[in-house]
Design an enzyme around this catalytic site. Structure first.
Site, PDB file in Angstrom:
ATOM      1  NE  ARG A  36      34.215 -33.994  -3.003  1.00 30.55           N
ATOM      2  CZ  ARG A  36      33.324 -33.812  -2.033  1.00 30.55           C
ATOM      3  NH1 ARG A  36      32.928 -32.595  -1.724  1.00 30.55           N
ATOM      4  NH2 ARG A  36      32.828 -34.832  -1.375  1.00 30.55           N
ATOM      5  NE  ARG A  40      30.009 -30.822  -7.487  1.00 24.50           N
ATOM      6  CZ  ARG A  40      29.316 -31.089  -6.389  1.00 24.50           C
ATOM      7  NH1 ARG A  40      27.996 -31.057  -6.420  1.00 24.50           N
ATOM      8  NH2 ARG A  40      29.940 -31.386  -5.260  1.00 24.50           N
ATOM      9  NE  ARG A  49      27.347 -33.613 -14.183  1.00 25.51           N
ATOM     10  CZ  ARG A  49      26.114 -33.993 -14.459  1.00 25.51           C
ATOM     11  NH1 ARG A  49      25.674 -33.910 -15.713  1.00 25.51           N
ATOM     12  NH2 ARG A  49      25.317 -34.468 -13.536  1.00 25.51           N
ATOM     13  CG  ASP A  86      31.448 -40.682  -7.539  1.00 20.48           C
ATOM     14  OD1 ASP A  86      30.897 -41.576  -6.856  1.00 20.48           O
ATOM     15  OD2 ASP A  86      31.316 -39.480  -7.281  1.00 20.48           O
ATOM     16  CE1 TYR A 164      26.840 -41.068  -0.569  1.00 16.21           C
ATOM     17  CE2 TYR A 164      29.083 -41.806  -0.145  1.00 16.21           C
ATOM     18  CZ  TYR A 164      28.173 -40.776  -0.333  1.00 16.21           C
ATOM     19  OH  TYR A 164      28.583 -39.475  -0.287  1.00 16.21           O
TER      20      TYR A 164
END
Length: 359
Positions: A36, A40, A49, A86, A164
């Site tokens: 990652r 973020r 974003r 993703d 998921y």
């Protein structure tokens, strides 16, 4: 493996250390990258974003490329890049709606409630058509990397994706998805096989687009015990690796498997066709080595160690490096970097790895 410089679509690779390490070759220093690493915690990512929907970024090659390159521009210490995407693009390609909700994460408005809902899934998947934007982003990124470091492609593991799709998002118990394994084992195997085939096709196309190394993320492996993992996860992880390598043949690239929390399966994972075994932060490298022979290991500093002060972080990084000393090793965190992390602390980690490997 084919010479990386033979693909004339892309500039020659200047730093192949990560690839050589992943293949188990002799290396002059330990390479480092971070799961990652594009995301973020970087202010430049948050700025972009704020203007774009998460999956819109994934689906726009120019934006995905820009974000992939952000940590490479900021941290020259990195030895690898990973395409911004993703794992849940595969359920999307199979016809499911996935939303990324701020403060909550991924959400499926209409999850799979019973095996009957599998009829809603689109299968087989034409990954070149439905996920072509990922391949375009990979090709563009390879060109703009200008050979600085290799580029990872990736996907989620079938069990993690299945969880998921049934839970409808994140879960602490995964009770709905695990219930399928007990109540509907035949249908669970059917769904997992569909996902494995789609994952393998997706990874093959990523390599053909320019990915030089691959990682499969089984982020929910730890919720399974030894028997369930051996029955419902491991065979499909192996199917992905075997199918990718058989399809690509001489173009095959190194492959990493990261099964978070699967302490009980290290020996079995080491027997798969993957070249590198990723360890999470709770796994002991020396114990792992005793169970997996000469398999290359990746990891495994606790991501939360980046919250400590920088002097202590250097010490903890040095301790982590020492625990892998003498082993075939790719330095990394033991999971993805957290979104509230200070970017300067990541630099400290990377420089500590550099300092150790030069000592």
């Amino acid at each position: 493996m084919a010479d990386d410089n033979a693909d004339h679509r892309f500039p020659p690779l200047k730093n192949d250390l990560l690839l050589r390490a992943a293949r188990g070759e002799e290396i002059e220093r330990v390479p480092v990258w971070v799961m990652r690493q594009a995301g973020r915690y970087l202010p430049e990512f948050r700025e972009l974003r704020a203007e774009h929907n998460f999956f819109k970024i994934c689906q726009t090659p120019e934006l995905a490329c820009q974000i992939t390159l952000q940590p490479i521009e900021r941290y020259p210490e990195l030895d690898g890049s990973i395409i911004f995407c993703d794992i849940l693009v595969i359920p999307q390609a199979m016809g499911m709606t996935v939303e990324m909700i701020p403060g909550k994460g991924p959400s499926f408005p209409s999850p799979l409630s019973s095996p009957d809902d599998m009829s809603r899934l689109q299968y087989p998947v034409d990954v070149k058509a439905s996920l072509g934007y990922v391949m375009k982003a990979i090709t563009l990124t390879r060109q703009r990397l200008d050979g600085r470091v290799p580029l990872f492609g990736f996907c989620g593991a079938p069990w993690t994706l299945m969880s998921y799709m049934i839970e409808g998002g994140g879960s602490t118990t995964h009770s709905k998805s695990k219930a399928w394994l007990y109540r509907h084992p035949a249908e669970a195997h059917q769904l997992l096989d569909m996902l494995a085939n789609t994952c393998a096709d997706f990874l093959v196309e990523q390599v053909r687009a320019g990915a030089q190394i691959l990682q499969v993320f089984d982020s929910h492996a730890g919720i399974l015990g030894s028997h369930l993992f051996s029955t419902f996860s491991l065979p499909y992880l192996e199917k992905i690796a075997s199918k990718v390598k058989a399809t690509l043949k001489e173009q095959a690239v190194p492959m990493v498997v990261f099964a978070k929390g699967a302490h009980y399966a290290i020996e079995k994972l080491a027997m798969t066709s993957y070249d590198v075994l990723g360890l999470d932060w709770s796994m002991d490298p020396q114990l792992a080595r005793s169970q997996c022979g000469e398999k290359v290991l990746q990891g495994n500093l606790d991501p939360c160690a980046l919250y400590t002060d920088q002097d202590d972080l250097r010490k903890k990084t040095e301790e982590m490096m020492l625990s892998f000393r003498g082993y075939k090793h790719i330095a990394n965190l033991g999971h993805g970097i957290y979104p509230d992390m200070d970017p300067d602390h990541l630099r400290t980690f990377l420089r500590a790895v550099n300092s150790y490997r030069k000592s």
